[in-house]
Design an enzyme around this catalytic site. Structure first.
Site, PDB file in Angstrom:
ATOM      1  N   LYS A 179       0.809  -1.230   0.000  1.00 31.38           N
ATOM      2  CA  LYS A 179       0.000   0.000   0.000  1.00 31.38           C
ATOM      3  C   LYS A 179       0.841   1.277   0.000  1.00 31.38           C
ATOM      4  O   LYS A 179       0.418   2.291  -0.535  1.00 31.38           O
ATOM      5  CB  LYS A 179      -0.963   0.002   1.193  1.00 31.38           C
ATOM      6  CG  LYS A 179      -2.156  -0.932   1.006  1.00 31.38           C
ATOM      7  CD  LYS A 179      -3.153  -0.782   2.136  1.00 31.38           C
ATOM      8  CE  LYS A 179      -4.401  -1.599   1.866  1.00 31.38           C
ATOM      9  NZ  LYS A 179      -5.449  -1.427   2.880  1.00 31.38           N
ATOM     10  N   ASP A 237     -10.536   2.968   1.230  1.00 30.49           N
ATOM     11  CA  ASP A 237     -10.964   2.329   2.487  1.00 30.49           C
ATOM     12  C   ASP A 237     -11.821   3.278   3.326  1.00 30.49           C
ATOM     13  O   ASP A 237     -12.853   2.893   3.876  1.00 30.49           O
ATOM     14  CB  ASP A 237      -9.745   1.906   3.317  1.00 30.49           C
ATOM     15  CG  ASP A 237      -9.097   0.629   2.796  1.00 30.49           C
ATOM     16  OD1 ASP A 237      -9.771  -0.159   2.114  1.00 30.49           O
ATOM     17  OD2 ASP A 237      -7.895   0.427   3.077  1.00 30.49           O
ATOM     18  N   GLY A 275      -3.050   1.325   9.113  1.00 28.56           N
ATOM     19  CA  GLY A 275      -3.559   1.735   7.804  1.00 28.56           C
ATOM     20  C   GLY A 275      -5.056   1.999   7.802  1.00 28.56           C
ATOM     21  O   GLY A 275      -5.504   3.042   7.295  1.00 28.56           O
ATOM     22  N   ALA A 276      -5.848   1.074   8.357  1.00 28.10           N
ATOM     23  CA  ALA A 276      -7.303   1.260   8.354  1.00 28.10           C
ATOM     24  C   ALA A 276      -7.672   2.479   9.196  1.00 28.10           C
ATOM     25  O   ALA A 276      -8.527   3.284   8.807  1.00 28.10           O
ATOM     26  CB  ALA A 276      -7.996   0.005   8.885  1.00 28.10           C
TER      27      ALA A 276
HETATM   28  P1  NDP Z   1      -2.118  -2.283  10.604  1.00 29.95           P
HETATM   29  O1  NDP Z   1      -1.166  -3.369  10.950  1.00 29.95           O
HETATM   30  O2  NDP Z   1      -1.706  -1.207   9.670  1.00 29.95           O
HETATM   31  O3  NDP Z   1      -2.633  -1.565  11.941  1.00 29.95           O
HETATM   32  C1  NDP Z   1      -3.164  -2.326  13.010  1.00 29.95           C
HETATM   33  C2  NDP Z   1      -3.390  -1.414  14.197  1.00 29.95           C
HETATM   34  O4  NDP Z   1      -3.997  -2.188  15.232  1.00 29.95           O
HETATM   35  C3  NDP Z   1      -2.108  -0.826  14.791  1.00 29.95           C
HETATM   36  O5  NDP Z   1      -2.396   0.406  15.383  1.00 29.95           O
HETATM   37  C4  NDP Z   1      -1.751  -1.881  15.852  1.00 29.95           C
HETATM   38  O6  NDP Z   1      -0.928  -1.393  16.883  1.00 29.95           O
HETATM   39  C5  NDP Z   1      -3.125  -2.186  16.389  1.00 29.95           C
HETATM   40  N1  NDP Z   1      -3.207  -3.479  17.043  1.00 29.95           N
HETATM   41  C6  NDP Z   1      -2.878  -4.677  16.511  1.00 29.95           C
HETATM   42  N2  NDP Z   1      -3.097  -5.658  17.413  1.00 29.95           N
HETATM   43  C7  NDP Z   1      -3.528  -5.048  18.546  1.00 29.95           C
HETATM   44  C8  NDP Z   1      -3.901  -5.518  19.844  1.00 29.95           C
HETATM   45  N3  NDP Z   1      -3.889  -6.816  20.149  1.00 29.95           N
HETATM   46  N4  NDP Z   1      -4.306  -4.606  20.754  1.00 29.95           N
HETATM   47  C9  NDP Z   1      -4.347  -3.300  20.445  1.00 29.95           C
HETATM   48  N5  NDP Z   1      -3.999  -2.782  19.245  1.00 29.95           N
HETATM   49  C10 NDP Z   1      -3.603  -3.660  18.306  1.00 29.95           C
HETATM   50  O7  NDP Z   1      -3.410  -3.057  10.039  1.00 29.95           O
HETATM   51  P2  NDP Z   1      -4.600  -2.428   9.161  1.00 29.95           P
HETATM   52  O8  NDP Z   1      -4.950  -1.116   9.708  1.00 29.95           O
HETATM   53  O9  NDP Z   1      -4.282  -2.560   7.728  1.00 29.95           O
HETATM   54  O10 NDP Z   1      -5.774  -3.483   9.456  1.00 29.95           O
HETATM   55  C11 NDP Z   1      -6.411  -3.517  10.701  1.00 29.95           C
HETATM   56  C12 NDP Z   1      -7.692  -4.354  10.558  1.00 29.95           C
HETATM   57  O11 NDP Z   1      -8.547  -3.699   9.636  1.00 29.95           O
HETATM   58  C13 NDP Z   1      -7.459  -5.768  10.005  1.00 29.95           C
HETATM   59  O12 NDP Z   1      -8.286  -6.661  10.717  1.00 29.95           O
HETATM   60  C14 NDP Z   1      -7.932  -5.677   8.580  1.00 29.95           C
HETATM   61  O13 NDP Z   1      -8.471  -6.903   8.108  1.00 29.95           O
HETATM   62  C15 NDP Z   1      -9.044  -4.644   8.717  1.00 29.95           C
HETATM   63  N6  NDP Z   1      -9.341  -3.936   7.481  1.00 29.95           N
HETATM   64  C16 NDP Z   1     -10.629  -3.974   7.065  1.00 29.95           C
HETATM   65  C17 NDP Z   1     -10.994  -3.334   5.925  1.00 29.95           C
HETATM   66  C18 NDP Z   1     -12.411  -3.424   5.481  1.00 29.95           C
HETATM   67  O14 NDP Z   1     -12.717  -2.976   4.366  1.00 29.95           O
HETATM   68  N7  NDP Z   1     -13.303  -3.942   6.316  1.00 29.95           N
HETATM   69  C19 NDP Z   1     -10.027  -2.572   5.116  1.00 29.95           C
HETATM   70  C20 NDP Z   1      -8.689  -2.550   5.674  1.00 29.95           C
HETATM   71  C21 NDP Z   1      -8.371  -3.227   6.818  1.00 29.95           C
HETATM   72  P3  NDP Z   1       0.692  -1.430  16.775  1.00 29.95           P
HETATM   73  O15 NDP Z   1       1.061  -0.382  15.745  1.00 29.95           O
HETATM   74  O16 NDP Z   1       1.129  -1.122  18.138  1.00 29.95           O
HETATM   75  O17 NDP Z   1       1.032  -2.822  16.303  1.00 29.95           O
END
Ligand code: NDP
Length: 282
Positions: free
Chosen positions: A71, A107, A133-134
Site C-alpha cells: 500500500k 478504504d 492503515g485502516a
Molecule cells: P495495521 O497493521 O496497519 O494496523 C493495526 C493497528 O492495530 C495498529 O495500530 C496496531 O498497533 C493495532 N493493534 C494490533 N493488534 C492489537 C492488539 N492486540 N491490541 C491493540 N492494538 C492492536 O493493520 P490495518 O490497519 O491494515 O488493518 C487492521 C484491521 O482492519 C485488520 O483486521 C484488517 O483486516 C481490517 N481492514 C478492514 C478493511 C475493510 O474494508 N473492512 C479494510 C482494511 C483493513 P501497533 O502499531 O502497536 O502494532
C-alpha cells in the site's frame, strides 16, 4: 453488440492473496452489471511489485488493488495521487487514467458510506482505536466528511499522537490522542466508536478490546473493521447492551463499490457485492 474476446482487466497485487475474498465480489458485480471485465487476484511478493506494475501497464490493465505489503511502496511507481491517498501516504486502488497510474485510498470512503445508514458523521465526535492503515483511512475520511472531532487511542502513544496531529493539520476536524487503558472508557459526547485493530479477527474470535460498558451511552454506535467474522465479539457485546453496530463487511463492500466506480464508471449494486462477500466468507 459483438462480443469482445479481450475483456478489460483489473486485479489485485498482495501477499496472502489466496485469503482475499475481493475477487468473489468483483466477479459477481461484473456479471450483474453486464461488464465484460475480469479481476485477476495475484500473489505478488514485496520485491516483485515494480515488475508486476510494469506488466499490468504492458497488458493494458485498467487498474488494480494493492494490499499488504504494497500500500505504501506502490506510491513511487505511480504518476499521481488522490488527496486522501496523499494524506494517508497509502494507496489501495490504482486507476489508469489517460495512460497514467493514479493512486486512490478508498478504504475511508467505504467506511463512511457504511456508517451513513446508521449515523451521520457531520458535526459528530468519533473515537478511533488503532493507528495503522485502516485507522488512518477512517480518521481522515470521517474528518473530511464533516466530523467535528476525531480522537485516537492506540497502544503506542506516539502513533496515536501522530495520527491525531495528521487529522488536525490536514482536515477541518479537531484531532486528539487519548491514552490507552484497559478497560477503555468512552468519553461523554462521543457518537461513534470504531475499532480499527485486527482484534477479534479469525481465528482469534474470542478476543476483544475491553471496554468499561458503563461509559457507553444508549445512543452510541460501535463499528468494527474486521470483516471476518461479521459479528465480532465486540459487536455481539454491543448488541447485548442495546447499542447499534456496524460490521466490517460494509466497509469492504463499499470500498469495492468505489473501486468499481473509479475503474468502470458504473455505480454498482451494493447488495450484489454483499451477497457475494457473505457467500465467500460464510
Ligand atoms: P495495521 O497493521 O496497519 O494496523 C493495526 C493497528 O492495530 C495498529 O495500530 C496496531 O498497533 C493495532 N493493534 C494490533 N493488534 C492489537 C492488539 N492486540 N491490541 C491493540 N492494538 C492492536 O493493520 P490495518 O490497519 O491494515 O488493518 C487492521 C484491521 O482492519 C485488520 O483486521 C484488517 O483486516 C481490517 N481492514 C478492514 C478493511 C475493510 O474494508 N473492512 C479494510 C482494511 C483493513 P501497533 O502499531 O502497536 O502494532
Amino acid at each position: 453488440m459483438t462480443r469482445s474476446f479481450c475483456p478489460e482487466i483489473v486485479g489485485s497485487f498482495s501477499t496472502g492473496a489466496a485469503a482475499n475474498p475481493t475477487v468473489a465480489m468483483m466477479e459477481a458485480s461484473f456479471a450483474h452489471e453486464g461488464l465484460e471485465w475480469i479481476y485477476v487476484n495475484c500473489e505478488v511478493p514485496a520485491g516483485e511489485l515494480a515488475p508486476a506494475v510494469s506488466g499490468a501497464h504492458a497488458m493494458g490493465w485498467r487498474g488494480f488493488n494493492c494490499s499488504i505489503p504494497h500500500k505504501r511502496r506502490v506510491i513511487e511507481l505511480l504518476d499521481d495521487l488522490s488527496d486522501t491517498a496523499r494524506i494517508c501516504d497509502a494507496v489501495n486502488c490504482v486507476v489508469r487514467t489517460d495512460g497514467r497510474w493514479v493512486g486512490h485510498n478508498t478504504d475511508g470512503v467505504g467506511f463512511v458510506e457504511s456508517v451513513r445508514p446508521v449515523v451521520q458523521p457531520e458535526g459528530g465526535r468519533v473515537l478511533v482505536i488503532g493507528a495503522g492503515g485502516a485507522a488512518h483511512a477512517i480518521a481522515i475520511e470521517i474528518a473530511r466528511a464533516g466530523a467535528a472531532g476525531v480522537e485516537i487511542i492506540a497502544r503506542d502513544p506516539a502513533k496515536a499522537a501522530a495520527l491525531a496531529d495528521l487529522v488536525d493539520r490536514t482536515t477541518a476536524a479537531r484531532g486528539s490522542a487519548m491514552a490507552w487503558s484497559s478497560p477503555m472508557s468512552v468519553p461523554p459526547g462521543v457518537d461513534l466508536v470504531v475499532d480499527a485493530t485486527p482484534v477479534g479477527m479469525e481465528p482469534n474470535v474470542d478476543d476483544m478490546v475491553e471496554f468499561d460498558l458503563e461509559s457507553w451511552s444508549s445512543d452510541l454506535v460501535v463499528a468494527d473493521v474486521v470483516p471476518n467474522p461479521a459479528r465480532t465479539r465486540l459487536l455481539q457485546t454491543a448488541e447485548q447492551v442495546g447499542v447499534r453496530t456496524i460490521d466490517g463487511r460494509g466497509m469492504l463492500v463499499n470500498q469495492a463499490a468505489e473501486n468499481i466506480r473509479l475503474w468502470t464508471g458504473v455505480d454498482p449494486d451494493r447488495s450484489v457485492l454483499r451477497a457475494a462477500l457473505d457467500a465467500a466468507l460464510g
